[in-house]
Design a protein around this motif. Structure first.
Motif, short mmCIF file in Angstrom:
data_model
loop_
_atom_site.label_atom_id
_atom_site.label_comp_id
_atom_site.label_asym_id
_atom_site.label_seq_id
_atom_site.Cartn_x
_atom_site.Cartn_y
_atom_site.Cartn_z
N GLU A 102 5.85 23.11 0.65
CA GLU A 102 5.89 22.27 -0.55
C GLU A 102 5.21 20.91 -0.37
O GLU A 102 5.07 20.15 -1.32
N ASP A 103 4.79 20.60 0.85
CA ASP A 103 4.00 19.39 1.09
C ASP A 103 2.52 19.61 0.78
O ASP A 103 1.73 18.66 0.81
N THR A 104 2.14 20.84 0.48
CA THR A 104 0.75 21.14 0.15
C THR A 104 0.30 20.36 -1.07
O THR A 104 0.93 20.44 -2.14
N ALA A 105 -0.78 19.59 -0.93
CA ALA A 105 -1.26 18.74 -2.00
C ALA A 105 -2.52 18.02 -1.53
O ALA A 105 -2.86 18.06 -0.35
N VAL A 106 -3.17 17.35 -2.46
CA VAL A 106 -4.21 16.40 -2.10
C VAL A 106 -3.53 15.04 -1.93
O VAL A 106 -2.77 14.62 -2.81
N TYR A 107 -3.77 14.41 -0.81
CA TYR A 107 -3.14 13.14 -0.50
C TYR A 107 -4.13 11.99 -0.69
O TYR A 107 -5.29 12.08 -0.27
N TYR A 108 -3.66 10.92 -1.32
CA TYR A 108 -4.45 9.74 -1.61
C TYR A 108 -3.72 8.50 -1.13
O TYR A 108 -2.49 8.47 -1.09
N CYS A 109 -4.48 7.47 -0.82
CA CYS A 109 -3.87 6.16 -0.63
C CYS A 109 -4.36 5.24 -1.74
O CYS A 109 -5.41 5.47 -2.34
N ASN A 110 -3.59 4.21 -1.98
CA ASN A 110 -3.96 3.22 -2.98
C ASN A 110 -2.95 2.08 -2.91
O ASN A 110 -1.94 2.17 -2.19
N THR A 111 -3.20 1.03 -3.65
CA THR A 111 -2.15 0.05 -3.81
C THR A 111 -0.92 0.72 -4.41
O THR A 111 -1.05 1.74 -5.10
N ALA A 112 0.24 0.18 -4.13
CA ALA A 112 1.46 0.72 -4.73
C ALA A 112 2.08 -0.29 -5.69
O ALA A 112 3.18 -0.07 -6.19
N VAL A 113 1.36 -1.38 -5.93
CA VAL A 113 1.88 -2.40 -6.84
C VAL A 113 1.99 -1.81 -8.24
O VAL A 113 1.02 -1.30 -8.78
N GLY A 114 3.17 -1.86 -8.80
CA GLY A 114 3.39 -1.35 -10.14
C GLY A 114 3.85 0.08 -10.21
O GLY A 114 4.27 0.55 -11.27
N SER A 115 3.76 0.83 -9.12
CA SER A 115 4.20 2.23 -9.12
C SER A 115 5.65 2.33 -8.67
O SER A 115 6.16 1.47 -7.95
N THR A 116 6.30 3.39 -9.08
CA THR A 116 7.64 3.70 -8.62
C THR A 116 7.66 5.13 -8.12
O THR A 116 6.66 5.85 -8.22
N MET A 163 0.84 -1.19 0.00
CA MET A 163 0.00 0.00 0.00
C MET A 163 0.88 1.25 0.00
O MET A 163 2.02 1.23 0.49
N GLY A 164 0.32 2.32 -0.54
CA GLY A 164 1.09 3.55 -0.61
C GLY A 164 0.26 4.78 -0.38
O GLY A 164 -0.97 4.76 -0.50
N TRP A 165 0.93 5.85 -0.02
CA TRP A 165 0.35 7.19 0.01
C TRP A 165 0.94 7.97 -1.16
O TRP A 165 2.15 7.91 -1.41
N TYR A 166 0.06 8.69 -1.81
CA TYR A 166 0.43 9.52 -2.94
C TYR A 166 -0.01 10.96 -2.66
O TYR A 166 -0.84 11.20 -1.79
N ARG A 167 0.53 11.88 -3.44
CA ARG A 167 0.05 13.26 -3.35
C ARG A 167 0.09 13.91 -4.72
O ARG A 167 0.89 13.54 -5.57
N GLN A 168 -0.80 14.87 -4.88
CA GLN A 168 -0.84 15.62 -6.13
C GLN A 168 -1.01 17.10 -5.82
O GLN A 168 -2.04 17.51 -5.28
#
Length: 121
Positions: A87-101, A33-38
């Protein structure tokens, strides 16, 4: 399918926030699992990952400041964010991290709404 992130908000630089993300078993069961941000105008990026056994890894931009964890019984993943920067300002999401780098986020079918984190200077 469920990915419900919460815990975001407005915080001053140097402050902390703890994000939570409740996931459906289907996604949580992928293992990694991973946390992402945009951030506005930028691509979505992976910032932290956690395996089923709790092994963690972080993007260089957050290493030493963020801590990812998971509760397998609750299908929930967490992100403790300390020493926040503008610079951490963003929308944060979680999702699987399989296949992402760290350099490319895979195209997943579902993302959820994410949670907004805003860090003021």
């Amino acid at each position: 399918v469920q990915l419900q992130a919460s815990g975001g908000g407005l915080v001053q630089a140097g402050g902390s926030l703890r994000l939570s993300c409740a996931s459906s078993g289907r996604i949580f069961g992928s293992g990694l699992m991973g946390w992402y941000r945009q951030a506005p105008g930028k691509q979505r990026e992976l910032v932290a990952t956690v395996t089923v056994s709790g092994f963690t890894n972080y993007a260089d931009s957050v290493k030493g400041r963020f801590l990812i964890s998971r509760d397998n019984a609750k299908n929930t993943v967490y992100l403790q964010m300390n020493s926040l920067k503008p610079e951490d300002t963003a929308v944060y999401y979680c999702n699987t991290a399989v296949g992402s780098t760290w350099f490319k986020t895979s195209e997943y079918a579902y993302w959820g709404q994410g949670t907004q984190v805003t860090v003021s200077s």
